[in-house]
Design a protein around this motif. Sequence first.
Motif, PDB file in Angstrom:
ATOM      1  N   THR A 194       0.132 -12.706 -21.295  1.00 21.13           N
ATOM      2  CA  THR A 194       0.431 -11.983 -22.298  1.00 21.13           C
ATOM      3  C   THR A 194      -0.960 -11.186 -22.765  1.00 21.13           C
ATOM      4  N   SER A 195      -1.718 -11.650 -22.413  1.00 19.27           N
ATOM      5  CA  SER A 195      -3.203 -11.025 -22.612  1.00 19.27           C
ATOM      6  C   SER A 195      -4.218 -11.455 -21.758  1.00 19.27           C
ATOM      7  N   ASP A 218       1.697  -7.541 -23.494  1.00 15.72           N
ATOM      8  CA  ASP A 218       2.816  -7.578 -23.786  1.00 15.72           C
ATOM      9  C   ASP A 218       3.550  -6.634 -24.595  1.00 15.72           C
ATOM     10  N   THR A 219       3.060  -5.293 -24.304  1.00 10.50           N
ATOM     11  CA  THR A 219       3.359  -4.241 -25.260  1.00 10.50           C
ATOM     12  C   THR A 219       4.547  -3.558 -24.550  1.00 10.50           C
ATOM     13  N   SER A 227       9.504 -18.609 -29.284  1.00 10.67           N
ATOM     14  CA  SER A 227       9.202 -17.349 -29.939  1.00 10.67           C
ATOM     15  C   SER A 227       8.562 -16.302 -28.827  1.00 10.67           C
ATOM     16  N   THR A 228       7.589 -16.800 -27.885  1.00 15.57           N
ATOM     17  CA  THR A 228       7.297 -15.648 -27.036  1.00 15.57           C
ATOM     18  C   THR A 228       8.390 -15.162 -26.033  1.00 15.57           C
ATOM     19  N   MET A 229       9.223 -16.045 -25.589  1.00 15.86           N
ATOM     20  CA  MET A 229      10.397 -15.727 -24.776  1.00 15.86           C
ATOM     21  C   MET A 229      11.211 -14.516 -25.656  1.00 15.86           C
ATOM     22  N   ARG A 230      11.631 -14.816 -26.670  1.00 13.02           N
ATOM     23  CA  ARG A 230      12.141 -13.794 -27.620  1.00 13.02           C
ATOM     24  C   ARG A 230      11.551 -12.556 -27.968  1.00 13.02           C
ATOM     25  N   MET A 231      10.211 -12.653 -27.853  1.00 10.52           N
ATOM     26  CA  MET A 231       9.536 -11.109 -28.045  1.00 10.52           C
ATOM     27  C   MET A 231       9.356 -10.434 -26.793  1.00 10.52           C
TER      28      MET A 231
END
Length: 321
Positions: A252-253, A265-266, A289-293
């Motif tokens: 993600t980064s 992750d944009t 939370s990251t999965m949902r995002m």
Amino acid sequence: MKHVKRVSLVLMVVGIIIVSLMFGPKIQYEKDNPFRSQDGFPLVMAHGGGQAYYPDNTMRAFENAFQIGVDVLEMDVMITSDDIVIVSHGQNDTGNLITFSTCDVLPWHETYETLRNNCNMGYNYQVDGAYPYRDLSLDDIITEKVYLPTLNEVFEAFGEDILYNIELKIYGDIPSRKLADEVYDLMVEYDVVDKVLLATAHDETSEYIIEAYPDVYISTSLGSARTWIVGMYTLTSLFLGTPPFAGIQVPTSYGFPVIETLQLDTRHLMRTARQHNMAMHYWTINDESTMRMLIERGADGIITDDPLLLMTIIEELKSDS
């Protein structure tokens, strides 16, 4: 007044150019791409078969992932001294099997028979602080399916019934081109060329695969991922030519020169990748939370140790829509 009009005109032209670069047509990856999201939800990609449940890169893990219905089996491969493609990650930076097993070896220096008969690939796997596979006999290792598997076995077991994400692990003096050749030959033998996304962080091996095997799906190497990400963020990816890559696989980064941390992750990256007909896959995502995002922003695939958690979230979101 004339000066104001000129500035306004320049700003308007610049704005039109920026909007065109952002939303205008892009040169696309030319093949149909099964590694993109097909229904608005990301592919569920079981990292090593799903390390949350069983030792990674073992037949036990792959069988479980297949049975629960993941979209993609993610795995790592190396090669033995007798040219057998084995499924294993190896120790980061060295490829040594000691991190995962009882074997303090570089697999490409050993025969497959030696590795199969001596390496318990579940030896260091923990469940609540315990080591359930540590004291197994060789017969028990085989029965529990935590021995060192071959890519041949994986294709034999699952064939064309699932997608595969196969990362070629390139360490030290491993014969990288031989590994790529053997993997491709197995893909052809089992008729899964259109089911496999090859991956490698190694730029030279990636370039070799693109040139030698143009019919394969491949994701970006480390260098090419940086090139495409910079191109997408600077709105210049249009000028990179026809993408040879079916996907971009990233965390993600990531640390970049000058910029200490660059978010990957944009929505912009995911949207631009789609415009190029490339998939954006993210690793290794294990928290809800990251999965949902990532789902909400439009990721094409999520590589996870816990595919059941991801599948539960997707089913919940589908039922709410």
